[in-house]
Motif scaffolding. Structure first.
Motif, PDB file in Angstrom:
ATOM      1  N   ALA A  53       5.699   5.081   4.280  1.00  0.00           N
ATOM      2  CA  ALA A  53       4.729   3.793   3.722  1.00  0.00           C
ATOM      3  C   ALA A  53       3.482   3.540   3.911  1.00  0.00           C
ATOM      4  O   ALA A  53       2.570   2.830   3.568  1.00  0.00           O
ATOM      5  CB  ALA A  53       5.509   2.552   4.562  1.00  0.00           C
ATOM      6  N   ALA A  54       2.891   4.963   4.368  1.00  0.00           N
ATOM      7  CA  ALA A  54       1.279   4.912   4.716  1.00  0.00           C
ATOM      8  C   ALA A  54       0.445   4.749   3.199  1.00  0.00           C
ATOM      9  O   ALA A  54      -0.477   4.088   3.615  1.00  0.00           O
ATOM     10  CB  ALA A  54       1.102   6.359   5.429  1.00  0.00           C
ATOM     11  N   GLY A  55       0.981   5.527   2.333  1.00  0.00           N
ATOM     12  CA  GLY A  55       0.108   5.434   1.025  1.00  0.00           C
ATOM     13  C   GLY A  55       0.242   3.927   0.587  1.00  0.00           C
ATOM     14  O   GLY A  55      -0.828   3.366  -0.011  1.00  0.00           O
ATOM     15  N   GLU A  56       1.348   3.441   0.509  1.00  0.00           N
ATOM     16  CA  GLU A  56       1.519   1.852   0.127  1.00  0.00           C
ATOM     17  C   GLU A  56       0.701   1.081   0.916  1.00  0.00           C
ATOM     18  O   GLU A  56       0.007   0.411   0.428  1.00  0.00           O
ATOM     19  CB  GLU A  56       3.034   1.688   0.146  1.00  0.00           C
ATOM     20  N   LEU A  57       0.506   1.254   2.111  1.00  0.00           N
ATOM     21  CA  LEU A  57      -0.349   0.590   2.981  1.00  0.00           C
ATOM     22  C   LEU A  57      -1.724   0.746   2.775  1.00  0.00           C
ATOM     23  O   LEU A  57      -2.381  -0.287   2.679  1.00  0.00           O
ATOM     24  CB  LEU A  57       0.124   0.802   4.444  1.00  0.00           C
ATOM     25  N   ALA A  58      -2.365   1.868   2.660  1.00  0.00           N
ATOM     26  CA  ALA A  58      -3.468   2.142   2.112  1.00  0.00           C
ATOM     27  C   ALA A  58      -4.149   1.566   0.963  1.00  0.00           C
ATOM     28  O   ALA A  58      -5.037   0.815   0.779  1.00  0.00           O
ATOM     29  CB  ALA A  58      -3.996   3.444   2.166  1.00  0.00           C
ATOM     30  N   SER A  59      -3.004   1.819  -0.033  1.00  0.00           N
ATOM     31  CA  SER A  59      -3.449   1.076  -1.302  1.00  0.00           C
ATOM     32  C   SER A  59      -3.356  -0.369  -1.409  1.00  0.00           C
ATOM     33  O   SER A  59      -4.339  -0.922  -1.800  1.00  0.00           O
ATOM     34  CB  SER A  59      -2.526   1.533  -2.433  1.00  0.00           C
ATOM     35  N   SER A  60      -2.551  -0.944  -0.516  1.00  0.00           N
ATOM     36  CA  SER A  60      -2.427  -2.415  -0.557  1.00  0.00           C
ATOM     37  C   SER A  60      -3.727  -3.207   0.143  1.00  0.00           C
ATOM     38  O   SER A  60      -4.323  -4.058  -0.148  1.00  0.00           O
ATOM     39  CB  SER A  60      -1.268  -2.915   0.048  1.00  0.00           C
ATOM     40  N   VAL A  61      -4.124  -2.401   1.306  1.00  0.00           N
ATOM     41  CA  VAL A  61      -5.356  -2.735   2.056  1.00  0.00           C
ATOM     42  C   VAL A  61      -6.611  -2.705   1.019  1.00  0.00           C
ATOM     43  O   VAL A  61      -7.523  -3.615   1.106  1.00  0.00           O
ATOM     44  CB  VAL A  61      -5.744  -1.657   3.152  1.00  0.00           C
TER      45      VAL A  61
ATOM     46  N   GLY B 187       0.834   8.679  13.416  1.00  0.00           N
ATOM     47  CA  GLY B 187       1.705   8.968  12.115  1.00  0.00           C
ATOM     48  C   GLY B 187       1.042   8.874  10.925  1.00  0.00           C
ATOM     49  O   GLY B 187       1.701   9.314   9.757  1.00  0.00           O
ATOM     50  N   ARG B 188       0.283   7.652  10.699  1.00  0.00           N
ATOM     51  CA  ARG B 188      -0.425   7.494   9.578  1.00  0.00           C
ATOM     52  C   ARG B 188      -1.656   8.480   9.066  1.00  0.00           C
ATOM     53  O   ARG B 188      -2.355   8.403   8.238  1.00  0.00           O
ATOM     54  CB  ARG B 188      -0.863   6.044   9.523  1.00  0.00           C
ATOM     55  N   GLU B 189      -1.613   9.364   9.912  1.00  0.00           N
ATOM     56  CA  GLU B 189      -2.853  10.304  10.009  1.00  0.00           C
ATOM     57  C   GLU B 189      -2.896  11.172   8.492  1.00  0.00           C
ATOM     58  O   GLU B 189      -1.524  11.408   7.985  1.00  0.00           O
ATOM     59  CB  GLU B 189      -3.141  11.405  10.812  1.00  0.00           C
ATOM     60  N   GLY B 190      -3.735  11.061   7.660  1.00  0.00           N
ATOM     61  CA  GLY B 190      -3.696  11.544   6.254  1.00  0.00           C
ATOM     62  C   GLY B 190      -3.607  10.718   5.110  1.00  0.00           C
ATOM     63  O   GLY B 190      -3.657  10.761   4.038  1.00  0.00           O
ATOM     64  N   MET B 191      -3.259   9.422   5.439  1.00  0.00           N
ATOM     65  CA  MET B 191      -3.094   8.308   4.415  1.00  0.00           C
ATOM     66  C   MET B 191      -4.275   8.078   3.993  1.00  0.00           C
ATOM     67  O   MET B 191      -5.270   7.919   4.537  1.00  0.00           O
ATOM     68  CB  MET B 191      -2.157   7.010   5.117  1.00  0.00           C
TER      69      MET B 191
ATOM     70  N   GLN C 127      -9.856   7.262   2.983  1.00  0.00           N
ATOM     71  CA  GLN C 127      -9.040   7.847   4.083  1.00  0.00           C
ATOM     72  C   GLN C 127      -9.413   7.352   5.570  1.00  0.00           C
ATOM     73  O   GLN C 127      -8.493   7.885   6.650  1.00  0.00           O
ATOM     74  CB  GLN C 127      -8.681   9.473   4.016  1.00  0.00           C
ATOM     75  N   GLY C 128     -10.586   6.612   5.787  1.00  0.00           N
ATOM     76  CA  GLY C 128     -10.833   6.054   7.085  1.00  0.00           C
ATOM     77  C   GLY C 128     -11.194   7.310   7.751  1.00  0.00           C
ATOM     78  O   GLY C 128     -11.526   7.269   9.148  1.00  0.00           O
ATOM     79  N   ASP C 129     -11.818   8.552   7.293  1.00  0.00           N
ATOM     80  CA  ASP C 129     -12.273   9.340   8.000  1.00  0.00           C
ATOM     81  C   ASP C 129     -14.006   9.617   7.691  1.00  0.00           C
ATOM     82  O   ASP C 129     -14.711   9.067   8.148  1.00  0.00           O
ATOM     83  CB  ASP C 129     -11.798  10.806   8.047  1.00  0.00           C
ATOM     84  N   VAL C 130     -14.075  10.324   6.696  1.00  0.00           N
ATOM     85  CA  VAL C 130     -15.565  10.641   6.202  1.00  0.00           C
ATOM     86  C   VAL C 130     -16.018   9.301   5.258  1.00  0.00           C
ATOM     87  O   VAL C 130     -15.110   8.618   4.860  1.00  0.00           O
ATOM     88  CB  VAL C 130     -15.479  11.663   5.122  1.00  0.00           C
ATOM     89  N   GLU C 131     -17.059   8.653   5.724  1.00  0.00           N
ATOM     90  CA  GLU C 131     -17.801   7.501   5.159  1.00  0.00           C
ATOM     91  C   GLU C 131     -17.739   7.712   3.452  1.00  0.00           C
ATOM     92  O   GLU C 131     -17.947   8.590   2.884  1.00  0.00           O
ATOM     93  CB  GLU C 131     -19.112   7.164   5.396  1.00  0.00           C
ATOM     94  N   PRO C 132     -16.959   6.715   2.957  1.00  0.00           N
ATOM     95  CA  PRO C 132     -16.698   6.897   1.467  1.00  0.00           C
ATOM     96  C   PRO C 132     -18.004   6.786   0.505  1.00  0.00           C
ATOM     97  O   PRO C 132     -18.869   6.192   0.816  1.00  0.00           O
ATOM     98  CB  PRO C 132     -15.899   5.735   1.057  1.00  0.00           C
ATOM     99  N   GLN C 133     -18.272   7.767  -0.392  1.00  0.00           N
ATOM    100  CA  GLN C 133     -19.077   7.867  -1.268  1.00  0.00           C
ATOM    101  C   GLN C 133     -18.467   7.374  -2.774  1.00  0.00           C
ATOM    102  O   GLN C 133     -17.775   8.098  -3.421  1.00  0.00           O
ATOM    103  CB  GLN C 133     -19.640   9.384  -1.654  1.00  0.00           C
TER     104      GLN C 133
ATOM    105  N   LEU D 181      -6.040   1.497  11.088  1.00  0.00           N
ATOM    106  CA  LEU D 181      -4.652   1.462  11.202  1.00  0.00           C
ATOM    107  C   LEU D 181      -4.006   2.975  11.464  1.00  0.00           C
ATOM    108  O   LEU D 181      -2.864   3.023  12.237  1.00  0.00           O
ATOM    109  CB  LEU D 181      -3.967   1.323   9.626  1.00  0.00           C
ATOM    110  N   VAL D 182      -4.881   3.975  11.126  1.00  0.00           N
ATOM    111  CA  VAL D 182      -4.496   5.283  11.639  1.00  0.00           C
ATOM    112  C   VAL D 182      -4.672   5.174  13.246  1.00  0.00           C
ATOM    113  O   VAL D 182      -3.839   6.044  13.846  1.00  0.00           O
ATOM    114  CB  VAL D 182      -5.273   6.346  11.059  1.00  0.00           C
TER     115      VAL D 182
END
Length: 197
Positions: free
Chosen positions: A41-49, A91-95, A165-171, A85-86
């Motif tokens: 469900a992690a990818g679905e959660l990330a896209s909905s966010v 368990g959501r790491e990598g989403m 992905q919540g890790d590196v600041e997005p460009q 969320l991570v």
């Protein structure tokens, strides 16, 4: 001349997977697609966010916020929510999610893009890609090391270099697009571009 947009949205799980991690939105001012990744469900959660934050940006934009700032703000807010969320569930790491979005100003579109979902414009009978994939194989194409045809079958064609992905600041790629009467735009995930030339 007053320009108006008409829109339609469609999502399909396809023939391979049981679930769809994509999210999308089509409204009078905002058109967006987000392709989640991370499994379960992690990818679905990330896209909905990402879509939720973009819808808030659409509301904020109505009050006069700069178009590109509104889009950038939304995707950075989504990035921060994904990080939380991570942190709440390792368990959501990598989403994460890719995003391609258009925000209508009344005479132009603001474009925001990160990842390998794509935007296309059909104008005067010519279809042109208006986004650049943030993938390893696209970097090889840009460097002249492989051709577009070789990229379509390269074993690493799914390796994304940028995403929310919540890790590196997005460009995020941000751009204002001029619009002409009769233009048609297509926003899609790689669920289409992997199979349709």
């Amino acid at each position: 001349m007053t320009l108006m947009i008409r829109y339609v949205a469609r999502s399909d799980v396809g023939l391979i997977r049981e679930g769809n991690e994509d999210s999308g939105y089509a409204g009078p001012r905002l058109l967006a697609v987000a392709d989640g990744m991370g499994g379960h469900a992690a990818g679905e959660l990330a896209s909905s966010v990402a879509i939720e934050e973009l819808v808030q940006a659409e509301e904020r934009h109505k009050s006069g916020t700069n178009t590109l700032k509104a889009l950038d703000w939304a995707l950075h807010a989504a990035h921060k929510r994904i990080r939380r969320l991570v942190d709440e569930d390792p368990g959501r790491e990598g989403m994460g999610t890719t995003v391609t979005a258009l925000l209508w100003t009344g005479d132009r579109f603001g474009l925001a893009h990160i990842g390998d979902s794509r935007g296309y414009r059909l104008r005067g009978g010519e279809l042109a890609q208006i986004t650049t994939d943030h993938t390893f194989v696209q970097s090889l194409v840009d460097e002249g090391r492989i051709t577009e045809d070789e990229a379509s079958v390269h074993p690493a064609r799914s390796m994304i270099l940028k995403a929310l992905q919540g890790d590196v600041e997005p460009q995020v790629d941000l751009e204002m697009l001029d619009v002409q009467p009769g233009d048609r735009y297509l926003l899609c995930s790689d669920g289409i571009t992997d199979f349709v030339s």
